[in-house]
Design a protein around this motif. Sequence first.
Motif, PDB file in Angstrom:
ATOM      1  N   MET A 174       5.264  22.373 -21.818  1.00 45.24           N
ATOM      2  CA  MET A 174       6.275  21.419 -21.351  1.00 45.24           C
ATOM      3  C   MET A 174       7.243  22.096 -20.380  1.00 45.24           C
ATOM      4  O   MET A 174       7.577  21.545 -19.326  1.00 45.24           O
ATOM      5  CB  MET A 174       7.033  20.834 -22.551  1.00 45.24           C
ATOM      6  N   ARG A 198       5.497  22.891 -17.115  1.00 40.22           N
ATOM      7  CA  ARG A 198       5.226  21.652 -16.390  1.00 40.22           C
ATOM      8  C   ARG A 198       6.486  21.127 -15.716  1.00 40.22           C
ATOM      9  O   ARG A 198       6.458  20.719 -14.549  1.00 40.22           O
ATOM     10  CB  ARG A 198       4.662  20.613 -17.360  1.00 40.22           C
ATOM     11  N   PHE A 238       1.744  12.924 -19.254  1.00 44.16           N
ATOM     12  CA  PHE A 238       2.824  13.870 -19.563  1.00 44.16           C
ATOM     13  C   PHE A 238       4.164  13.187 -19.316  1.00 44.16           C
ATOM     14  O   PHE A 238       4.327  12.469 -18.319  1.00 44.16           O
ATOM     15  CB  PHE A 238       2.696  15.105 -18.653  1.00 44.16           C
ATOM     16  N   PRO A 239       5.206  13.378 -20.159  1.00 39.68           N
ATOM     17  CA  PRO A 239       5.224  14.228 -21.361  1.00 39.68           C
ATOM     18  C   PRO A 239       4.943  13.479 -22.663  1.00 39.68           C
ATOM     19  O   PRO A 239       5.170  14.022 -23.736  1.00 39.68           O
ATOM     20  CB  PRO A 239       6.657  14.744 -21.360  1.00 39.68           C
ATOM     21  N   SER A 250       2.587  15.205 -25.042  1.00 41.91           N
ATOM     22  CA  SER A 250       3.197  16.425 -25.573  1.00 41.91           C
ATOM     23  C   SER A 250       4.126  16.084 -26.731  1.00 41.91           C
ATOM     24  O   SER A 250       4.133  16.772 -27.764  1.00 41.91           O
ATOM     25  CB  SER A 250       3.972  17.148 -24.471  1.00 41.91           C
TER      26      SER A 250
END
Length: 463
Positions: free
Chosen positions: A390, A393, A410-411, A414
């Motif tokens: 994370m 990214r 994303f996110p 995650s």
Amino acid sequence: MNDDVGPVVPHDRAPEGGSLSHALRGRHVAMIAIGGTIGSGLFVGASSALALAGPGALIDYAVGGLIVLFICRMLAEMAMASPGTGSFVAHIRRGLGDGAGFVAGWLYWIMWVCVVSVEALACANLIGPSLPIPYLALEILVMGFVTGINLFSVRGYGEFEYWLSLLKVGTIVAFIGACIAGLLGLTPYGVAVSHVMDVNLHPVPRGAMAIVAAVPLVLFAIGGTEASTIAAVESDDPAGNVLRATRSVALRIAAFYVISVGLILAIVPWTDVHPGVSPFLTALNRLGIPGAEVLMGGVILIGCFSALNSGLYITSRMMFELAEMRGAPRFFVRLSANGTPRHAIVTATALAFVVALGGILSPAAAFNFLLGSTGTFVLFDYVLIVLAHMRLRFQAQRRGERLAAPMWCFPLLSVVTLFFLGLVFVVMLGDPETRTQMIAGTVTMLMVVLVERLTRRRRALAT
């Protein structure tokens, strides 16, 4: 552990030790990743999940498979963004700093030393009845054999593991074929499924909480694909091989776990599954397959040797990487002429043997407690992988970089992954059997964090 993160650069290889061999090929990395998901955790460990959750275990395997799929996709993206950086610990280090990399590496190393010791004990137990050799001598022979394979060359390790994993895959395919043939009445040993389905049709016979409680068992069983990032470092195409190995995770989970467990439930009532007894053997016996017990004994032995072989490889490479990042003595970066970290291999073997010896001498409960507490370390590392991904990214997005292998949604995914990992922690804390193991694992992790803090200044000066 949230140190300041510098620019994304590959690891510096140890000048005094040279560089690791790059003798592994894509087929080795792919089969190592497949082998990481197939072992005693499937052939025997599935019994615990089925006995606890019944048919709801299929939901657990599906959820666990998704978690591993998401984590592997994150690893693939980080590997493509920084080729040649190193294993998943190196990506954690890039995303969260040296402290997080130190903790993740040592927890993973401790966990695999314990796994190696358990698999050595299992191999000795399986071979023991057939050989008139003292148990301790047999364990030394087993450890010595696998150590020799790892010391010989990385290519030798890769070939040995490739064929062991191929045998395991072939066994699963043959099992699925035999079950389907039996269910369709295509073999002399057909099976009546009407009474079986009457028992198995209810997906939650013990309630929804039983399904949630089985998630940790399933997640521990199907974990191991992150080891492909360690093997890929010594391959001819590290980033590409990681990406190819992680792409097929969903297919492997579906074919080797969900389908297999589903077929077992179609043949054997879940109430006839007992923890510690292979449900595969129970299903084959129900089908009337001749020699099923000998067959499964051989398969389980192959799985134990495979896990022992890979575990020793993983512990030695993890120690090598820790030494490279100044998180372990530089003694461990020294390589033999064929590019293997001999000191790391021998040290891992010695410590695993000591742990296994403790398992022989100490009560079983104490040994199982040790294994349970170290088993939680993979959960801590998974959380660190997600957090590192994370952060990297978000940093890439701020720089406006285009990613070679973008993460889906994303996110959101995650956050979903972190939620399920957090749920596993909560469930383990709520279960009396796993609460003490989780607490012991957390205390061990905090001790590793303390060591990292105490040695941080010395490591910074040595860099």
